[in-house]
Design a protein around this motif. Sequence first.
Motif, PDB file in Angstrom:
ATOM      1  N   SER A 184     -17.289 -22.856  21.691  1.00  0.00           N
ATOM      2  CA  SER A 184     -18.260 -23.815  22.218  1.00  0.00           C
ATOM      3  C   SER A 184     -19.222 -23.122  23.164  1.00  0.00           C
ATOM      4  CB  SER A 184     -17.540 -24.939  22.949  1.00  0.00           C
ATOM      5  OG  SER A 184     -16.820 -25.704  22.039  1.00  0.00           O
ATOM      6  N   ALA A 185     -18.674 -22.220  23.961  1.00  0.00           N
ATOM      7  CA  ALA A 185     -19.522 -21.497  24.902  1.00  0.00           C
ATOM      8  C   ALA A 185     -20.548 -20.658  24.160  1.00  0.00           C
ATOM      9  CB  ALA A 185     -18.657 -20.619  25.797  1.00  0.00           C
ATOM     10  N   VAL A 186     -20.088 -19.987  23.101  1.00  0.00           N
ATOM     11  CA  VAL A 186     -21.014 -19.166  22.308  1.00  0.00           C
ATOM     12  C   VAL A 186     -22.103 -20.046  21.703  1.00  0.00           C
ATOM     13  CG1 VAL A 186     -21.194 -17.713  20.263  1.00  0.00           C
ATOM     14  CG2 VAL A 186     -19.299 -17.401  21.838  1.00  0.00           C
ATOM     15  N   LEU A 187     -21.670 -21.193  21.199  1.00  0.00           N
ATOM     16  CA  LEU A 187     -22.619 -22.114  20.580  1.00  0.00           C
ATOM     17  C   LEU A 187     -23.657 -22.571  21.607  1.00  0.00           C
ATOM     18  CD1 LEU A 187     -23.207 -23.710  17.978  1.00  0.00           C
ATOM     19  CD2 LEU A 187     -21.800 -25.534  18.878  1.00  0.00           C
ATOM     20  N   LEU A 188     -23.153 -22.917  22.769  1.00  0.00           N
ATOM     21  CA  LEU A 188     -24.031 -23.395  23.832  1.00  0.00           C
ATOM     22  C   LEU A 188     -25.002 -22.298  24.246  1.00  0.00           C
ATOM     23  CD1 LEU A 188     -24.100 -26.133  25.029  1.00  0.00           C
ATOM     24  CD2 LEU A 188     -22.627 -25.375  26.868  1.00  0.00           C
ATOM     25  N   PHE A 189     -24.516 -21.086  24.265  1.00  0.00           N
ATOM     26  CA  PHE A 189     -25.354 -19.942  24.603  1.00  0.00           C
ATOM     27  C   PHE A 189     -26.496 -19.832  23.585  1.00  0.00           C
ATOM     28  CE2 PHE A 189     -25.626 -15.167  25.384  1.00  0.00           C
ATOM     29  CZ  PHE A 189     -26.264 -15.349  26.595  1.00  0.00           C
ATOM     30  N   GLY A 234     -20.697 -19.604  16.686  1.00  0.00           N
ATOM     31  CA  GLY A 234     -20.019 -20.755  17.272  1.00  0.00           C
ATOM     32  C   GLY A 234     -19.543 -21.724  16.206  1.00  0.00           C
ATOM     33  N   LEU A 235     -20.379 -21.945  15.202  1.00  0.00           N
ATOM     34  CA  LEU A 235     -19.989 -22.884  14.148  1.00  0.00           C
ATOM     35  C   LEU A 235     -19.071 -22.208  13.128  1.00  0.00           C
ATOM     36  CD1 LEU A 235     -23.335 -24.770  13.674  1.00  0.00           C
ATOM     37  CD2 LEU A 235     -21.276 -25.576  14.791  1.00  0.00           C
ATOM     38  N   GLY A 236     -19.183 -20.891  13.025  1.00  0.00           N
ATOM     39  CA  GLY A 236     -18.284 -20.144  12.140  1.00  0.00           C
ATOM     40  C   GLY A 236     -16.828 -20.369  12.523  1.00  0.00           C
ATOM     41  N   PHE A 237     -16.576 -20.530  13.831  1.00  0.00           N
ATOM     42  CA  PHE A 237     -15.225 -20.838  14.283  1.00  0.00           C
ATOM     43  C   PHE A 237     -14.778 -22.173  13.713  1.00  0.00           C
ATOM     44  CE2 PHE A 237     -12.570 -23.195  17.215  1.00  0.00           C
ATOM     45  CZ  PHE A 237     -11.527 -22.322  17.432  1.00  0.00           C
ATOM     46  N   ARG A 238     -15.665 -23.143  13.742  1.00  0.00           N
ATOM     47  CA  ARG A 238     -15.270 -24.489  13.298  1.00  0.00           C
ATOM     48  C   ARG A 238     -15.038 -24.545  11.796  1.00  0.00           C
ATOM     49  NH1 ARG A 238     -17.375 -25.242  18.069  1.00  0.00           N
ATOM     50  NH2 ARG A 238     -16.746 -27.050  19.304  1.00  0.00           N
ATOM     51  N   VAL A 239     -15.860 -23.826  11.029  1.00  0.00           N
ATOM     52  CA  VAL A 239     -15.633 -23.868   9.585  1.00  0.00           C
ATOM     53  C   VAL A 239     -14.609 -22.813   9.163  1.00  0.00           C
ATOM     54  CG1 VAL A 239     -17.940 -24.726   9.098  1.00  0.00           C
ATOM     55  CG2 VAL A 239     -17.529 -22.280   9.038  1.00  0.00           C
ATOM     56  N   ALA A 270     -17.796 -30.998  10.201  1.00  0.00           N
ATOM     57  CA  ALA A 270     -18.673 -31.000  11.377  1.00  0.00           C
ATOM     58  C   ALA A 270     -19.449 -29.688  11.455  1.00  0.00           C
ATOM     59  CB  ALA A 270     -17.836 -31.210  12.634  1.00  0.00           C
ATOM     60  N   GLY A 271     -18.758 -28.581  11.246  1.00  0.00           N
ATOM     61  CA  GLY A 271     -19.400 -27.275  11.346  1.00  0.00           C
ATOM     62  C   GLY A 271     -20.504 -27.116  10.314  1.00  0.00           C
ATOM     63  N   PHE A 272     -20.199 -27.455   9.063  1.00  0.00           N
ATOM     64  CA  PHE A 272     -21.207 -27.263   8.015  1.00  0.00           C
ATOM     65  C   PHE A 272     -22.413 -28.167   8.241  1.00  0.00           C
ATOM     66  CE2 PHE A 272     -18.075 -25.053   5.290  1.00  0.00           C
ATOM     67  CZ  PHE A 272     -18.891 -24.002   4.932  1.00  0.00           C
ATOM     68  N   VAL A 273     -22.125 -29.408   8.631  1.00  0.00           N
ATOM     69  CA  VAL A 273     -23.238 -30.334   8.820  1.00  0.00           C
ATOM     70  C   VAL A 273     -24.089 -29.896  10.009  1.00  0.00           C
ATOM     71  CG1 VAL A 273     -23.818 -32.710   9.388  1.00  0.00           C
ATOM     72  CG2 VAL A 273     -22.064 -32.223   7.707  1.00  0.00           C
ATOM     73  N   ALA A 274     -23.430 -29.479  11.097  1.00  0.00           N
ATOM     74  CA  ALA A 274     -24.178 -29.026  12.266  1.00  0.00           C
ATOM     75  C   ALA A 274     -25.031 -27.814  11.916  1.00  0.00           C
ATOM     76  CB  ALA A 274     -23.213 -28.695  13.398  1.00  0.00           C
ATOM     77  N   TRP A 305     -24.723 -14.272   3.477  1.00  0.00           N
ATOM     78  CA  TRP A 305     -24.239 -13.808   2.170  1.00  0.00           C
ATOM     79  C   TRP A 305     -23.034 -12.906   2.376  1.00  0.00           C
ATOM     80  CZ3 TRP A 305     -23.309  -9.491  -0.763  1.00  0.00           C
ATOM     81  CH2 TRP A 305     -23.321  -9.643  -2.155  1.00  0.00           C
ATOM     82  N   VAL A 306     -23.201 -11.965   3.337  1.00  0.00           N
ATOM     83  CA  VAL A 306     -22.105 -11.032   3.608  1.00  0.00           C
ATOM     84  C   VAL A 306     -20.888 -11.795   4.116  1.00  0.00           C
ATOM     85  CG1 VAL A 306     -21.417  -9.063   4.995  1.00  0.00           C
ATOM     86  CG2 VAL A 306     -23.718  -9.172   4.053  1.00  0.00           C
ATOM     87  N   ILE A 307     -21.148 -12.747   5.036  1.00  0.00           N
ATOM     88  CA  ILE A 307     -20.025 -13.530   5.580  1.00  0.00           C
ATOM     89  C   ILE A 307     -19.337 -14.303   4.454  1.00  0.00           C
ATOM     90  CG2 ILE A 307     -19.466 -15.517   7.022  1.00  0.00           C
ATOM     91  CD1 ILE A 307     -21.443 -14.557   9.037  1.00  0.00           C
ATOM     92  N   ALA A 308     -20.121 -14.861   3.549  1.00  0.00           N
ATOM     93  CA  ALA A 308     -19.531 -15.626   2.442  1.00  0.00           C
ATOM     94  C   ALA A 308     -18.620 -14.741   1.601  1.00  0.00           C
ATOM     95  CB  ALA A 308     -20.629 -16.228   1.568  1.00  0.00           C
ATOM     96  N   VAL A 309     -19.115 -13.543   1.256  1.00  0.00           N
ATOM     97  CA  VAL A 309     -18.306 -12.645   0.421  1.00  0.00           C
ATOM     98  C   VAL A 309     -17.016 -12.275   1.143  1.00  0.00           C
ATOM     99  CG1 VAL A 309     -18.219 -10.338  -0.548  1.00  0.00           C
ATOM    100  CG2 VAL A 309     -20.244 -11.736  -0.882  1.00  0.00           C
TER     101      VAL A 309
END
Lengths: 536, 657
Positions: A184-189, A234-239, A270-274, A305-309
């Motif tokens: 959350s902190a990273v996201l807020l940053f 930040g959202l990568g954590f949630r998904v 929530a992560g994907f939608v955000a 793309w890289v993250i997805a793979v």
Amino acid sequence: MIPLTLPNFTDHLKASIGYVLPEVTLVAAACLLFLLACVRGGRAVSFVIALLGVASAGTVAWFVPEGVVPRAGEAAANAFNPAFAPIDPTGAASFIRWMALVAAAVYVFLGWTDCKTAPPEYYACWLVVAAGLSLVGRSNDLVTLFLSLEMVSIPTYVLLYLPAVGKTGQESAMKYFMLSVLSSAVLLFGFSYLYGITGSTNLHAIIAALTRTGTTDGSQPLLAVVGGVMVLGGLGFRVAAVPFHFYAPDVYEAGPTGVVGQLAFVPKVAGFVALARLFGLLSAHTPQLGLPFGVENSLLPLSMWVIAVITMSFGNLLAIIQDNLKRLMAYSGIAHTGYMLIGVLVASATPGEGVARSGMDAVLFYLAAYGLMTVGVFAVISHVENPDRPVESVDDLAGLGRTHPWAAAAMAVFLFSLIGLPLTAGFVGKFNLFVAAFEVPTDTKMRNMYQILTVVAVVNAAISAVYYLRALGVMFLRAPLKPATPGRGLPQLAVAVVCALATVVFGCWPQPLLALTSKAAPVPTPAPIAYVTSTK
Amino acid sequence: MDSLYDNLFAPGTLRVLLMVVMFAPLGFAALVALTGERFRAARRLSGLFAALHLMLTIFLVAVAAMYSASHTHASNDTFCPIAVPGDSGEGTAIAGGSQEHRTSWNLFMVGKPDPKVPSVPPAVQFFVGLDGLNMWLILLASIMTYVAVSLSWHSAREKAGGYYAWVFVLQTAVTGAFASFDVILFYVFFELTLIPTFFLIGGWGVGGGKRDAARKFFLYTLFGSLFSLIGLIGIVYTNPTFSSGQLSGEVKDLQMPLRRGPVSFSINQLIFNTYNWRQVLDGRAALAQASAEQRAAEVEQKRQQNAADLSAFQKLADEALLQSKTAAAERDRHSAVQGWLFFALIAGFVVKTPLVPFHTWLPAAYAEAPTPVTMLLSAVLAKLGTLGLLRIVIPLCPDMAVQYGLPVFGTLGAIGIVYAAFCAFNQKDVKLMAAYSSVSHLGLLVLGMFALNSEGLTGATLHMVNHGLSAGATFALLAVLHDRYGTTDMTQLGGLWSRHTKFAFFLILISLAAVGLPGTNNFITEMLLIGGLFKPWAFGTVGYWLAIAAASGILLSAWYTFTMLRNVLFGNLKIPTALPDGAKTGDLTGRELWALLLPTLGCVVLGVYPQPVLDSMRHDVATIEKVVNAARMRVNPTLAELEKTQPPADEPDGVHH
């Protein structure tokens, strides 16, 4: 001119309160339950109140009209511009709300055994989570978006801790808490950077500003990229995308089954939608502006793309070596995040001529399908496990086909759906993602990397079959290890059967759900960008 | 009487009947599953159902074959499926009428319908039908299910209801795949075969490694077919229907804008689409190149004349050159993509067939499965791979099939023929010998098919049925053996002639059919397949070497088959000391006799008088041939020139036996 600062913020807030009535209802029901907790409410009473809360929220959502919202251009002259309101009921908002409401009802059933320690608090937290999820779908402002995301996270800490027995349960709750707060902190940053560059907390204004800077001098300010990367982290954590996934296996393993079933699904949605809203991929207002982090003006899609793979490959390869069923499901969930990122990537490309899907509609469909099968798996686990017969390793499922035929049949449907075999929602989900990837024109900067991504996804789907099939084989082709014990909670069995039926129905006849998703995330028709030319 | 005749053969009746033939086994499965553990009840019920289904299928296929053989089709641009549910055409099936050979039953839409092209909805459709390629396979599936149900004795002892139910589910899946004319529908049924097979091998298998064998089978096939899915989606989305211009046939106007219309998953529409894209892109590139050359010549001419307005002409020439390069790049990109898609597409089918070296799942699966299920695997399920090649891979990627078919996959087939024959010779277990023999024969099928001429394609189409009958009958006989001795190991068996005379008769007859003795079915198709190799277009020398490999495979097959006969039937009587509980004794029972009679009769009839079957296939084989010939002209322009100057005397149009 874009009003980058909104002096009439409170006016906008007041005007948009009508858009959140169902969520208010959910929170009101939650408050009632919290109050009930003071007078020691029982499980049945809490269950009924929670269910009534969801039902009344559904009624409100059904009967209270969202109102006709003028598009950004038409309303520019008016004092109230819906594009700049903190709550935006257009686009996927309604779809996410119904998803949240259905999920809330399902989780009320799923939590039947887990909630024993403190039923009212437990169910109250559920309802707040559901309200938060629904709000994520309609937040149009950094502040409301962050608050909605926290409405999903904070009750989850409580939920993880409430039924936690023993050290590992508490440890997992702490682990999730720490890492979630960090994310959350990273996201807020990241949010602070976006605000710093654009001077507005409104998503529409932010996207407009970023697109404008992106188009005038052809490159994006570095700070915007930093902000985008922070948001992604930040959202990568949630998904649960690699490399932000480390919490998932540990938390899943030790957490209470029902809560883990929620953890596997709600934060992902929530992560994907955000993410989609922040990147301008999922709103009726933003398509006219172009994409702030699109393929043509940013390297963010390439990093995605890289993250997805990496996410799908890591998830699947690590899932193969798991013995613990819940850890296996955690890695499986990570892999499915990788598949869904295909759709997000597709959405970040400018659609070609005659394209029928935006990419995000495929993600929404996959999220629904993934929710059905994953929640179903945890419902089966929750139904079967009891103190005499814990379901920890995959081998604990041995002979389930004989001891619990209905639960095993439902589980088989979920596993086949997770593999992506036809006639299940999982197949249609994958099919949609692949089709979306093949619809992207190949003359963009990414060339045919989308198609290559589908090949990677296909190899991964085949790898995933290894461990899903092992569970299937254990369930049906081996003799039971222990004598049959009756299933614990009937509500969980009901959830499992309903999810299995829905998985098969949407697999055989996906048209209704497809219509909903393509309405929720239509193909953007980028109009000539009026804002840019007028401000020059 | 007249009205009864009309009603019986009306398209509506046939459409309903096809749906019944496809989905009745699902109902059977549900009913049989209710019998649970009661072996006798399950067995009787499923025998009844299978016989009923067989009768319906025989009627359906007989009518469809009569129609296909008698009806003269207007064009052979596409396959001509009849009895298509959702076909809005009228008229009786026999008289032809105005059937449209397409369906209006959409499963789900993948895009918005294009008002300019109303006949092509961008939807995955429930498009099934009967044509020359699949009707005999559907009959084969029905026959083999009947045989499998009749011969499942020992293998179905436990949880009999479940066993028979899965067999029926398998029948629906495989019949559906055979009947599909929509690529995604085909894929759906193709994948669905995995589920019943997984449970049949894993749950009722005969060996210790049955669970591993089931998983291995499932994973291998899934791995291949997922690539096929990508290939299918790729083909569909890189070859959408033209929004403007003609829907079918040749696109003549090369100047028209390339408007991408609705995508189509119908195999027939895709044949048009792939052909049109190819023609248009090739034609445009050629046109642009000609124009560029003309402009360049003009510039040269002006330069020699020292004209003042040279720069204006130079500019035009540069533009034309750029256009020509763009058009050529577009063409090359499209054909490169089609090349990759071809290899993705073929992956699932070569694994399923299987072609050496993608066969490594097969020995375990065939050995561990209950013998009647092995029979279904070899006789029916393997045909999904070969039918996929014929129906989908070759028509949708004809250029690639011409270029890489014989050199790559034909060669693999030839290697497979010899390699699998030696493997078969080396087996002690007759079941494994038959398994490798199946690989060897299917290698021949694929090799002959990729000769891509009339003989090869006809031979391949008919050989699918013939191999199904003879390989199926072989495994059926092994099931009989297994019910008596609990093993099919040659070292433990011998001299069975004296004990089981009828069994020995059938085994010898089927062995003769398997090695392709004249008068049996395999003789005809093997001759056709090898004959096709002696007439390969443009790949002459390769063809002869491959033909030699194929012929040696037949020789080898005689070698290992007769060795097996000698070991099992002749010499001193040798049977295992410990017989399994509840083993049968004595010669063939009545039920077994009936079950064996069906495929054996098929072998003989198709060996003596295959002409009606060949007639019913002619149109659809000619369709593939036409598509392939057009591709051949494109790939090898000199061939097209040759064709123009001296038309071949024997225009290949089906085989006259």
